[in-house]
Design a protein around this motif. Structure first.
Motif, PDB file in Angstrom:
ATOM      1  N   SER A   8       0.891  -1.191   0.055  1.00  0.00           N
ATOM      2  CA  SER A   8       0.051  -0.134  -0.147  1.00  0.00           C
ATOM      3  C   SER A   8       0.786   1.165  -0.048  1.00  0.00           C
ATOM      4  CB  SER A   8      -0.914   0.208   1.116  1.00  0.00           C
ATOM      5  OG  SER A   8      -0.099   0.121   2.339  1.00  0.00           O
ATOM      6  N   GLN A   9       2.182   1.280   0.044  1.00  0.00           N
ATOM      7  CA  GLN A   9       2.921   2.176   0.139  1.00  0.00           C
ATOM      8  C   GLN A   9       3.581   2.545  -1.326  1.00  0.00           C
ATOM      9  OE1 GLN A   9       3.440   3.980   2.760  1.00  0.00           O
ATOM     10  NE2 GLN A   9       1.959   2.571   3.865  1.00  0.00           N
ATOM     11  N   ASP A  10       3.358   1.753  -2.287  1.00  0.00           N
ATOM     12  CA  ASP A  10       3.685   1.655  -3.537  1.00  0.00           C
ATOM     13  C   ASP A  10       3.065   3.177  -4.123  1.00  0.00           C
ATOM     14  OD1 ASP A  10       5.297  -0.542  -3.426  1.00  0.00           O
ATOM     15  OD2 ASP A  10       3.707  -1.658  -4.518  1.00  0.00           O
ATOM     16  N   THR A  11       3.874   3.705  -5.198  1.00  0.00           N
ATOM     17  CA  THR A  11       3.287   4.919  -6.029  1.00  0.00           C
ATOM     18  C   THR A  11       2.604   4.029  -7.144  1.00  0.00           C
ATOM     19  OG1 THR A  11       4.812   6.457  -5.596  1.00  0.00           O
ATOM     20  CG2 THR A  11       3.887   6.691  -7.496  1.00  0.00           C
ATOM     21  N   LYS A  32       2.917   7.676  -1.684  1.00  0.00           N
ATOM     22  CA  LYS A  32       4.301   8.489  -1.147  1.00  0.00           C
ATOM     23  C   LYS A  32       5.504   8.399  -2.216  1.00  0.00           C
ATOM     24  CE  LYS A  32       6.999   8.955   3.103  1.00  0.00           C
ATOM     25  NZ  LYS A  32       7.567   8.355   4.424  1.00  0.00           N
ATOM     26  N   GLY A  33       6.195   9.581  -2.538  1.00  0.00           N
ATOM     27  CA  GLY A  33       7.336   9.579  -3.488  1.00  0.00           C
ATOM     28  C   GLY A  33       6.662   9.847  -5.239  1.00  0.00           C
ATOM     29  N   LYS A  83      -6.089  10.780  -0.366  1.00  0.00           N
ATOM     30  CA  LYS A  83      -5.523  11.237   1.017  1.00  0.00           C
ATOM     31  C   LYS A  83      -4.051  10.877   0.986  1.00  0.00           C
ATOM     32  CE  LYS A  83      -9.354  12.054   4.496  1.00  0.00           C
ATOM     33  NZ  LYS A  83      -9.333  11.954   5.821  1.00  0.00           N
ATOM     34  N   GLU A  84      -3.602  10.584  -0.047  1.00  0.00           N
ATOM     35  CA  GLU A  84      -1.923  10.520  -0.205  1.00  0.00           C
ATOM     36  C   GLU A  84      -1.652  11.553  -1.192  1.00  0.00           C
ATOM     37  OE1 GLU A  84      -1.752   5.725  -0.055  1.00  0.00           O
ATOM     38  OE2 GLU A  84      -1.857   6.709  -2.070  1.00  0.00           O
ATOM     39  N   ASP A  85      -0.204  11.829  -1.301  1.00  0.00           N
ATOM     40  CA  ASP A  85       0.334  12.722  -2.291  1.00  0.00           C
ATOM     41  C   ASP A  85      -0.340  12.053  -3.726  1.00  0.00           C
ATOM     42  OD1 ASP A  85       1.498  14.094  -0.589  1.00  0.00           O
ATOM     43  OD2 ASP A  85       3.652  13.475  -0.964  1.00  0.00           O
TER      44      ASP A  85
END
Length: 460
Positions: A8-11, A32-33, A83-85
């Motif tokens: 779930s942290q992947d772009t 993120k990123g 709600k993420e970048d």
């Protein structure tokens, strides 16, 4: 690979607009990123130093090669859909350009999004609950005023708020009964049984109302399957074309031309009718046509509404009345419609009117009384008024959870009537809470979430 096994942290990246050539295509990234990742290939302002909710013009470059001039929409957590970048790249709608940009960003470290993964992240990050997330897909697929209103109301939390209020009231009583169990040996009663009965009666009233609304919700979401049936060459295909205002069906003077089903949709006063033009109803030695007739009869049983079309010039009155009698025995709403009124003998019409049926007389070819027929279609389905803000259940999963909730609350009522002990009452209340929680996602499993979001389109 299933959606819940992915990091779930992947772009993630996907095309958000439909496939195909258009003026503009929008490519979405989230995670993120993602800002730093796009900044590597963007020639323009330094995206990492820009304010949130801003748009920037520049070019996407693969090394020295310019892929396209683009607009970059920049969103920063938590002020984005997920709600993420997040970033949306608006480029020219060439399939080649889209493919080149997506492949470039995947090489830089993004990964292709799974179906519904953007919406799943919005749900997991608390942007909205599960019922609201499902409404996003319904809103995308809404194709009538009523389906749009129902989806919009659900997405904005109307249905969820009603479910949450029910659940909170039940939780209060559940906690009191659980407290009784902690003092089991002291024979104390914190939860007043009469108050609990009143609450359950109140909850059942609301839940029964929601369950009942599903019939309407199903119509709003999926439309009313409407079969046009009659003898060959009665004008069924011509009527379908007249209703749809387009040449959709094959029209010829040869009896039995339409051997299969032609489906299309018509929106009347915010309600969708799914019209099914069928093979004719007649005895035939043609094996292919006979299969069509058999399937027509099956379709008539599945339909919610039947238009029985007959020819005022060639059809026998006795046969017409026999067919009307068969339809009455079928027990489905139907409209008997006489075609070719412009050429018919007035005596035939008078003779039919002498029989107590709500006859309609039209000319499909000359489009006489077609608007009257449309009005009769609305009257025949007899839908209750649907107002903006009404809570309507349109989702089968929600409907099934409400049925299970009702079953558990009925068990609570039966238990109260039999004066069962608090531990059994608590068990039934927990079941009701569980099923209500499944609707909004307060109770969920990876399999449930994977199944729901896998039905979304890629990029949503």
């Amino acid at each position: 690979m299933s959606i819940h096994h992915l990091n779930s942290q992947d772009t993630i990246i996907a095309l958000a607009t439909p496939q195909g050539i258009g003026a503009i295509a929008v490519i979405r990234l989230s995670g993120k990123g993602c800002v730093e990742l796009v900044n590597k290939v963007f020639k323009g302002k330094d995206l990492t130093k820009q304010e949130a909710n801003t748009i920037h013009f520049g070019t996407i470059r693969d090394g020295e090669k310019i892929l396209d001039e683009v607009l970059i929409s920049l969103f920063k957590a938590p002020h984005s859909f997920t709600k993420e970048d997040s970033i949306e790249i608006s480029c020219h709608g060439s399939q080649y350009i889209v493919k080149q940009i997506i492949q470039l960003l995947i090489r830089e470290g993004a990964r292709p999004a799974q179906a519904g993964e953007f919406t799943k992240r919005a749900f997991m990050n608390g942007q909205f609950d599960l019922a609201q997330a499902e409404a996003v897909a319904d809103l995308i697929h809404s194709d009538s005023e009523s389906s749009h209103q129902a989806a919009l109301n659900q997405m904005r939390g109307g249905f969820s708020n009603e479910i949450k209020q029910l659940r909170e009231q039940l939780i209060n009583f559940a906690s009191l009964i659980e407290l009784e169990l902690d003092f089991g040996e002291e024979d104390v009663e914190f939860a007043d049984r009469d108050d609990l009965k009143q609450l359950v009666d109140k909850l059942l009233y609301v839940i029964n109302k929601l369950i009942k609304s599903f019939d309407l919700g199903n119509v709003i979401k999926n439309g009313i399957p409407t079969v046009i049936a009659g003898k060959p060459n009665a004008g069924k295909s011509t009527l379908l074309n007249a209703l749809l205002n387009e040449e959709k069906a094959i029209v010829s003077d040869i009896a039995g031309t339409t051997r299969d089903f032609i489906e299309d949709e018509l929106h009347i006063e915010g309600v969708t009718f799914r019209f099914i033009d069928t093979a004719g109803l007649r005895q035939t030695d043609d094996k292919v046509e006979a299969i069509g007739v058999e399937r027509t009869q099956a379709k008539m049983k599945e339909a919610s509404l039947i238009i029985y079309l007959f020819d005022l010039i060639t059809d026998n009155i006795t046969e017409i009345l026999q067919e009307v009698n068969r339809l009455e025995n079928l027990g489905k709403p139907f409209i008997p419609v006489g075609n070719k009124i412009d050429e018919a003998d007035p005596k035939i019409i008078d003779e039919l009117k002498a029989n107590d049926h709500n006859w309609m007389f039209i000319s499909a070819d000359k489009q006489i009384n077609i608007e009257d027929l449309k009005e009769e279609l609305i009257r025949k389905v007899n839908l209750p008024d649907f107002k903006v803000g009404d809570t309507i259940v349109t989702n089968v999963r929600h409907y099934e959870s409400l049925l299970k909730t009702k079953e558990s609350l009925d068990d609570v009522l039966n238990g109260l009537g039999m004066n069962i002990t608090g531990d059994f009452l608590a068990m039934d209340i927990r079941q009701a809470l569980h099923h209500l929680g499944e609707i909004t996602g307060e109770i969920s499993t990876d399999d449930l979430l994977g199944n729901i979001f896998s039905n979304f389109c890629i990029g949503k």
